[in-house]
Design a protein around this motif. Sequence first.
Motif, PDB file in Angstrom:
ATOM      1  N   ASN A  46       0.818  -1.211   0.000  1.00  0.00           N
ATOM      2  CA  ASN A  46       0.000   0.000   0.000  1.00  0.00           C
ATOM      3  C   ASN A  46       0.853   1.263   0.000  1.00  0.00           C
ATOM      4  O   ASN A  46       0.549   2.243   0.680  1.00  0.00           O
ATOM      5  N   GLU A  47       1.935   1.265  -0.779  1.00  0.00           N
ATOM      6  CA  GLU A  47       2.721   2.482  -0.957  1.00  0.00           C
ATOM      7  C   GLU A  47       3.562   2.359  -2.212  1.00  0.00           C
ATOM      8  O   GLU A  47       3.895   1.265  -2.651  1.00  0.00           O
ATOM      9  N   PRO A  98     -12.749   8.836 -13.680  1.00  0.00           N
ATOM     10  CA  PRO A  98     -13.641   9.365 -12.642  1.00  0.00           C
ATOM     11  C   PRO A  98     -14.332   8.290 -11.799  1.00  0.00           C
ATOM     12  O   PRO A  98     -14.592   8.500 -10.616  1.00  0.00           O
ATOM     13  N   CYS A  99     -14.617   7.144 -12.378  1.00  0.00           N
ATOM     14  CA  CYS A  99     -15.288   6.102 -11.584  1.00  0.00           C
ATOM     15  C   CYS A  99     -14.295   5.135 -10.926  1.00  0.00           C
ATOM     16  O   CYS A  99     -14.617   4.520  -9.913  1.00  0.00           O
ATOM     17  N   THR A 100     -13.094   5.001 -11.468  1.00  0.00           N
ATOM     18  CA  THR A 100     -12.154   4.019 -10.911  1.00  0.00           C
ATOM     19  C   THR A 100     -11.170   4.610  -9.905  1.00  0.00           C
ATOM     20  O   THR A 100     -10.784   3.933  -8.944  1.00  0.00           O
ATOM     21  N   HIS A 145      -8.180   4.676  -4.793  1.00  0.00           N
ATOM     22  CA  HIS A 145      -7.597   5.450  -3.689  1.00  0.00           C
ATOM     23  C   HIS A 145      -8.180   5.062  -2.330  1.00  0.00           C
ATOM     24  O   HIS A 145      -7.485   5.140  -1.315  1.00  0.00           O
ATOM     25  N   SER A 146      -9.434   4.626  -2.299  1.00  0.00           N
ATOM     26  CA  SER A 146      -9.994   4.182  -1.024  1.00  0.00           C
ATOM     27  C   SER A 146      -9.364   2.858  -0.588  1.00  0.00           C
ATOM     28  O   SER A 146      -9.200   2.609   0.602  1.00  0.00           O
ATOM     29  N   ASN A 182      -2.129   5.142  -0.054  1.00  0.00           N
ATOM     30  CA  ASN A 182      -0.734   5.597  -0.094  1.00  0.00           C
ATOM     31  C   ASN A 182      -0.040   5.309  -1.420  1.00  0.00           C
ATOM     32  O   ASN A 182       1.161   5.515  -1.549  1.00  0.00           O
ATOM     33  N   VAL A 183      -0.787   4.825  -2.395  1.00  0.00           N
ATOM     34  CA  VAL A 183      -0.215   4.557  -3.714  1.00  0.00           C
ATOM     35  C   VAL A 183      -0.530   5.745  -4.618  1.00  0.00           C
ATOM     36  O   VAL A 183      -1.682   6.123  -4.802  1.00  0.00           O
ATOM     37  N   LYS A 184       0.524   6.319  -5.160  1.00  0.00           N
ATOM     38  CA  LYS A 184       0.381   7.438  -6.083  1.00  0.00           C
ATOM     39  C   LYS A 184       0.254   6.886  -7.501  1.00  0.00           C
ATOM     40  O   LYS A 184       0.960   5.932  -7.860  1.00  0.00           O
TER      41      LYS A 184
END
Length: 137
Positions: free
Chosen positions: A8-9, A26-28, A33-34, A38-40
Amino acid sequence: MGDIVRNNEGVIRVSFPVMRGSYMLPCTLPIFHSLYPNVKIEITEKSSGELEDLLTNGDTDLAFFNLPVRKPLIDYDVISHEEVLLVAAKDNAISAYTEPHPDCRYPWIDIHKLQRILIRYLPAFVHNIHNTGEYKA
């Protein structure tokens, strides 16, 4: 990429064809992100050919694009199928070339027939649009 998701990073580089990202993201993105706050995500938009180059050069981790894949080194999975719609009035000459197809919700037209039709009607279409601002079949 598996390590990034498991831990998760990190950063995932994702590429899309021009315009596809505008309706996929917009939908994904909120869901992603939820799940992985912590992943960019670094997003790139390019043509399909450029996306294949990014993948084979290691400049992107993941790409979404339409088939066919031209480079044999690219491993891919089909994640969905789309219907591309051509909208025409029932009395339009193009409608005469449509036929039912079991895999389609709407009447279907063979792309090779469509190519011949467009070559035949496109000059009139362009002329009408240019001179009147509207198309009349």
